[in-house]
Write a protein that holds these residues in place. Structure first.
Motif, PDB file in Angstrom:
ATOM      1  N   PRO A 283       0.817  -1.222   0.000  1.00 21.99           N
ATOM      2  CA  PRO A 283       0.000   0.000   0.000  1.00 21.99           C
ATOM      3  C   PRO A 283       0.846   1.265   0.000  1.00 21.99           C
ATOM      4  CG  PRO A 283       0.245  -0.780   2.238  1.00 21.99           C
ATOM      5  CD  PRO A 283       1.092  -1.693   1.379  1.00 21.99           C
ATOM      6  N   ASP A 284       1.937   1.304  -0.773  1.00 23.95           N
ATOM      7  CA  ASP A 284       2.825   2.457  -0.773  1.00 23.95           C
ATOM      8  C   ASP A 284       2.263   3.587  -1.632  1.00 23.95           C
ATOM      9  OD1 ASP A 284       4.617   1.278   0.926  1.00 23.95           O
ATOM     10  OD2 ASP A 284       5.960   0.565  -0.656  1.00 23.95           O
ATOM     11  N   VAL A 285       2.925   4.732  -1.537  1.00 27.38           N
ATOM     12  CA  VAL A 285       2.514   5.915  -2.294  1.00 27.38           C
ATOM     13  C   VAL A 285       3.670   6.387  -3.158  1.00 27.38           C
ATOM     14  CG1 VAL A 285       0.936   6.599  -0.449  1.00 27.38           C
ATOM     15  CG2 VAL A 285       3.239   7.565  -0.504  1.00 27.38           C
ATOM     16  N   LEU A 286       3.370   7.210  -4.143  1.00 23.46           N
ATOM     17  CA  LEU A 286       4.404   7.863  -4.924  1.00 23.46           C
ATOM     18  C   LEU A 286       3.953   9.278  -5.265  1.00 23.46           C
ATOM     19  CD1 LEU A 286       4.366   6.687  -8.623  1.00 23.46           C
ATOM     20  CD2 LEU A 286       2.843   5.639  -6.971  1.00 23.46           C
ATOM     21  N   GLY A 287       4.940  10.138  -5.492  1.00 25.81           N
ATOM     22  CA  GLY A 287       4.638  11.526  -5.818  1.00 25.81           C
ATOM     23  C   GLY A 287       4.691  12.470  -4.643  1.00 25.81           C
ATOM     24  N   GLU A 288       5.144  11.986  -3.469  1.00 27.15           N
ATOM     25  CA  GLU A 288       5.117  12.846  -2.289  1.00 27.15           C
ATOM     26  C   GLU A 288       6.156  13.956  -2.349  1.00 27.15           C
ATOM     27  OE1 GLU A 288       7.212   9.011  -0.825  1.00 27.15           O
ATOM     28  OE2 GLU A 288       6.079   9.744  -2.552  1.00 27.15           O
ATOM     29  N   VAL A 289       7.272  13.737  -3.081  1.00 28.49           N
ATOM     30  CA  VAL A 289       8.311  14.765  -3.151  1.00 28.49           C
ATOM     31  C   VAL A 289       7.788  16.018  -3.844  1.00 28.49           C
ATOM     32  CG1 VAL A 289      10.580  15.349  -4.084  1.00 28.49           C
ATOM     33  CG2 VAL A 289      10.186  13.081  -3.095  1.00 28.49           C
ATOM     34  N   SER A 290       7.122  15.847  -4.974  1.00 32.20           N
ATOM     35  CA  SER A 290       6.589  16.995  -5.704  1.00 32.20           C
ATOM     36  C   SER A 290       5.516  17.719  -4.910  1.00 32.20           C
ATOM     37  CB  SER A 290       6.018  16.538  -7.054  1.00 32.20           C
ATOM     38  OG  SER A 290       7.032  16.022  -7.885  1.00 32.20           O
ATOM     39  N   LEU A 291       4.776  16.988  -4.097  1.00 28.75           N
ATOM     40  CA  LEU A 291       3.745  17.627  -3.285  1.00 28.75           C
ATOM     41  C   LEU A 291       4.362  18.561  -2.258  1.00 28.75           C
ATOM     42  CD1 LEU A 291       1.081  14.873  -2.518  1.00 28.75           C
ATOM     43  CD2 LEU A 291       0.971  16.724  -4.165  1.00 28.75           C
ATOM     44  N   LEU A 292       5.530  18.178  -1.730  1.00 26.40           N
ATOM     45  CA  LEU A 292       6.144  18.978  -0.680  1.00 26.40           C
ATOM     46  C   LEU A 292       6.713  20.284  -1.209  1.00 26.40           C
ATOM     47  CD1 LEU A 292       7.998  16.283   1.455  1.00 26.40           C
ATOM     48  CD2 LEU A 292       5.954  17.579   2.081  1.00 26.40           C
ATOM     49  N   ASP A 293       7.376  20.246  -2.364  1.00 25.48           N
ATOM     50  CA  ASP A 293       8.041  21.465  -2.835  1.00 25.48           C
ATOM     51  C   ASP A 293       7.345  22.122  -4.026  1.00 25.48           C
ATOM     52  OD1 ASP A 293       8.671  19.769  -4.914  1.00 25.48           O
ATOM     53  OD2 ASP A 293      10.823  19.734  -4.532  1.00 25.48           O
ATOM     54  N   ALA A 294       6.187  21.578  -4.433  1.00 26.70           N
ATOM     55  CA  ALA A 294       5.400  22.163  -5.526  1.00 26.70           C
ATOM     56  C   ALA A 294       6.185  22.240  -6.834  1.00 26.70           C
ATOM     57  CB  ALA A 294       4.889  23.545  -5.128  1.00 26.70           C
ATOM     58  N   SER A 295       7.170  21.370  -6.988  1.00 28.16           N
ATOM     59  CA  SER A 295       7.964  21.370  -8.210  1.00 28.16           C
ATOM     60  C   SER A 295       7.436  20.318  -9.178  1.00 28.16           C
ATOM     61  CB  SER A 295       9.431  21.088  -7.875  1.00 28.16           C
ATOM     62  OG  SER A 295       9.571  19.793  -7.317  1.00 28.16           O
TER      63      SER A 295
ATOM     64  N   VAL B 187       5.126  11.786   5.940  1.00 29.57           N
ATOM     65  CA  VAL B 187       5.674  12.193   4.642  1.00 29.57           C
ATOM     66  C   VAL B 187       7.191  12.254   4.709  1.00 29.57           C
ATOM     67  CG1 VAL B 187       5.773  14.032   2.925  1.00 29.57           C
ATOM     68  CG2 VAL B 187       3.596  13.448   3.981  1.00 29.57           C
ATOM     69  N   MET B 188       7.719  12.816   5.779  1.00 22.52           N
ATOM     70  CA  MET B 188       9.164  12.922   5.916  1.00 22.52           C
ATOM     71  C   MET B 188       9.807  11.545   6.049  1.00 22.52           C
ATOM     72  SD  MET B 188       9.584  16.027   5.437  1.00 22.52           S
ATOM     73  CE  MET B 188      11.358  16.010   5.624  1.00 22.52           C
ATOM     74  N   ARG B 189       9.137  10.620   6.729  1.00 23.19           N
ATOM     75  CA  ARG B 189       9.661   9.249   6.800  1.00 23.19           C
ATOM     76  C   ARG B 189       9.692   8.624   5.412  1.00 23.19           C
ATOM     77  NH1 ARG B 189       6.484   9.018  11.518  1.00 23.19           N
ATOM     78  NH2 ARG B 189       4.826   7.894  10.425  1.00 23.19           N
ATOM     79  N   SER B 190       8.661   8.893   4.625  1.00 19.53           N
ATOM     80  CA  SER B 190       8.607   8.350   3.271  1.00 19.53           C
ATOM     81  C   SER B 190       9.742   8.911   2.416  1.00 19.53           C
ATOM     82  CB  SER B 190       7.251   8.674   2.637  1.00 19.53           C
ATOM     83  OG  SER B 190       7.181   8.184   1.316  1.00 19.53           O
ATOM     84  N   VAL B 191       9.969  10.213   2.512  1.00 16.51           N
ATOM     85  CA  VAL B 191      11.055  10.841   1.756  1.00 16.51           C
ATOM     86  C   VAL B 191      12.405  10.319   2.249  1.00 16.51           C
ATOM     87  CG1 VAL B 191      12.208  13.030   1.241  1.00 16.51           C
ATOM     88  CG2 VAL B 191       9.708  12.896   1.224  1.00 16.51           C
ATOM     89  N   GLY B 192      12.525  10.145   3.572  1.00 15.70           N
ATOM     90  CA  GLY B 192      13.767   9.589   4.108  1.00 15.70           C
ATOM     91  C   GLY B 192      14.039   8.199   3.581  1.00 15.70           C
ATOM     92  N   GLY B 193      12.980   7.381   3.474  1.00 12.44           N
ATOM     93  CA  GLY B 193      13.136   6.042   2.915  1.00 12.44           C
ATOM     94  C   GLY B 193      13.599   6.084   1.476  1.00 12.44           C
ATOM     95  N   LEU B 194      13.074   7.043   0.703  1.00  9.52           N
ATOM     96  CA  LEU B 194      13.494   7.207  -0.684  1.00  9.52           C
ATOM     97  C   LEU B 194      14.971   7.554  -0.770  1.00  9.52           C
ATOM     98  CD1 LEU B 194      12.955   7.517  -3.719  1.00  9.52           C
ATOM     99  CD2 LEU B 194      12.181   9.857  -3.247  1.00  9.52           C
ATOM    100  N   ILE B 195      15.420   8.466   0.086  1.00 12.62           N
ATOM    101  CA  ILE B 195      16.837   8.857   0.092  1.00 12.62           C
ATOM    102  C   ILE B 195      17.731   7.678   0.452  1.00 12.62           C
ATOM    103  CG2 ILE B 195      18.556  10.308   1.244  1.00 12.62           C
ATOM    104  CD1 ILE B 195      16.327  12.425   1.526  1.00 12.62           C
ATOM    105  N   ARG B 196      17.300   6.880   1.440  1.00 14.47           N
ATOM    106  CA  ARG B 196      18.089   5.702   1.824  1.00 14.47           C
ATOM    107  C   ARG B 196      18.196   4.705   0.677  1.00 14.47           C
ATOM    108  NH1 ARG B 196      15.501   6.602   6.758  1.00 14.47           N
ATOM    109  NH2 ARG B 196      13.798   5.195   6.210  1.00 14.47           N
ATOM    110  N   ARG B 197      17.064   4.501  -0.041  1.00 19.83           N
ATOM    111  CA  ARG B 197      17.100   3.562  -1.174  1.00 19.83           C
ATOM    112  C   ARG B 197      18.064   4.038  -2.250  1.00 19.83           C
ATOM    113  NH1 ARG B 197      11.505   3.494  -0.333  1.00 19.83           N
ATOM    114  NH2 ARG B 197      11.127   4.841  -2.129  1.00 19.83           N
ATOM    115  N   LEU B 198      18.029   5.338  -2.555  1.00 18.15           N
ATOM    116  CA  LEU B 198      18.927   5.867  -3.589  1.00 18.15           C
ATOM    117  C   LEU B 198      20.387   5.766  -3.154  1.00 18.15           C
ATOM    118  CD1 LEU B 198      16.925   9.023  -4.736  1.00 18.15           C
ATOM    119  CD2 LEU B 198      17.095   6.807  -5.877  1.00 18.15           C
TER     120      LEU B 198
END
Length: 230
Positions: free
Chosen positions: A82-94, A130-141
């Motif tokens: 049940p994961d999500v995607l697109g949270e980075v763009s939501l945070l910075d409106a980019s 949201v920040m945990r999700s972004v942190g997980g993305l950074i760790r994966r990269l």
């Protein structure tokens, strides 16, 4: 593999970002979200598209990737329910920082940035998730970058297969992914990945069935990838 959310529950069952919300707030989120259906091979969005929605995956699998000027793809991650995607763009409106393609028939909920920000303003604790999700993305990269330095290609292929197998305890795990897609994820040529797959098949770790890979020995793949046993 058919990935479904557990029942019973509402449309946000298992989604960590919304786990702490009261039932009435969850229902408002569901009411504001738009159901989406994606066919296998369909592009959800491409790099530099407006980042105007959060996508909550309900069924299927989505590959998130970057494309080089030469047209080569590098798959960053595969998102499953049940994961999500697109949270980075939501945070910075980019704009979108990567592209996304359904690699299985998929169903999702799309929550607009306007609705998401309204929710955040009334429920600030969502930002923690949201920040945990972004942190997980950074760790994966970060881990992927390290893999390209410290693992040879067969090791990266083995690690990719282990990740795709997920937490399944089944004796045989079917992965709906062709070898070209696997090459994009492992960061190698299709020919080299085919050789690695052939080597693993000879050892009895997996077998191929058309456009599918059936893993029969996850432990062996974990060892080849230098991963700790669970």
């Amino acid at each position: 593999m058919d990935h479904r959310l557990p029942e019973p529950g509402d449309a946000l069952t298992g989604v960590e970002m919304f786990a702490g919300l009261e039932p009435d707030v969850r229902q408002r989120v569901i009411a504001a979200a738009v159901p989406r259906t994606y066919r296998k091979g369909q592009i959800l969005f491409v790099e530099h598209d407006p980042g105007d929605s959060l996508i909550v995956l309900r069924r299927g699998a989505i590959a998130v990737f970057r494309t080089a000027p030469t047209g080569e793809r590098a798959v960053l991650t595969v998102v499953r329910p049940p994961d999500v995607l697109g949270e980075v763009s939501l945070l910075d409106a980019s704009t979108r920082s990567a592209s996304a393609e359904a690699i299985e028939d998929s169903q999702a909920l799309a929550l607009s940035r306007v609705a998401f920000m309204d929710l955040v303003h009334s429920n600030p604790r969502i930002l923690d998730a949201v920040m945990r999700s972004v942190g997980g993305l950074i760790r994966r990269l970060t881990e992927q970058n390290a893999d390209h330095v410290f693992l040879d290609l067969p090791g990266r292929v083995a690690k990719t297969l282990v990740r795709l197998a997920g937490d399944s305890q089944a004796p045989m795990i079917t992965i709906e992914l062709n070898q070209s897609q696997l090459a994009e994820m492992a960061g190698g040529s299709r020919q080299s990945v085919n050789q690695a797959i052939g080597s693993f098949a000879t050892r009895g770790w997996l077998r191929t069935e058309g456009r599918r890979i059936v893993v029969t020995d996850v432990s062996a793949l974990r060892r080849r990838a230098g991963m700790n046993e669970r």
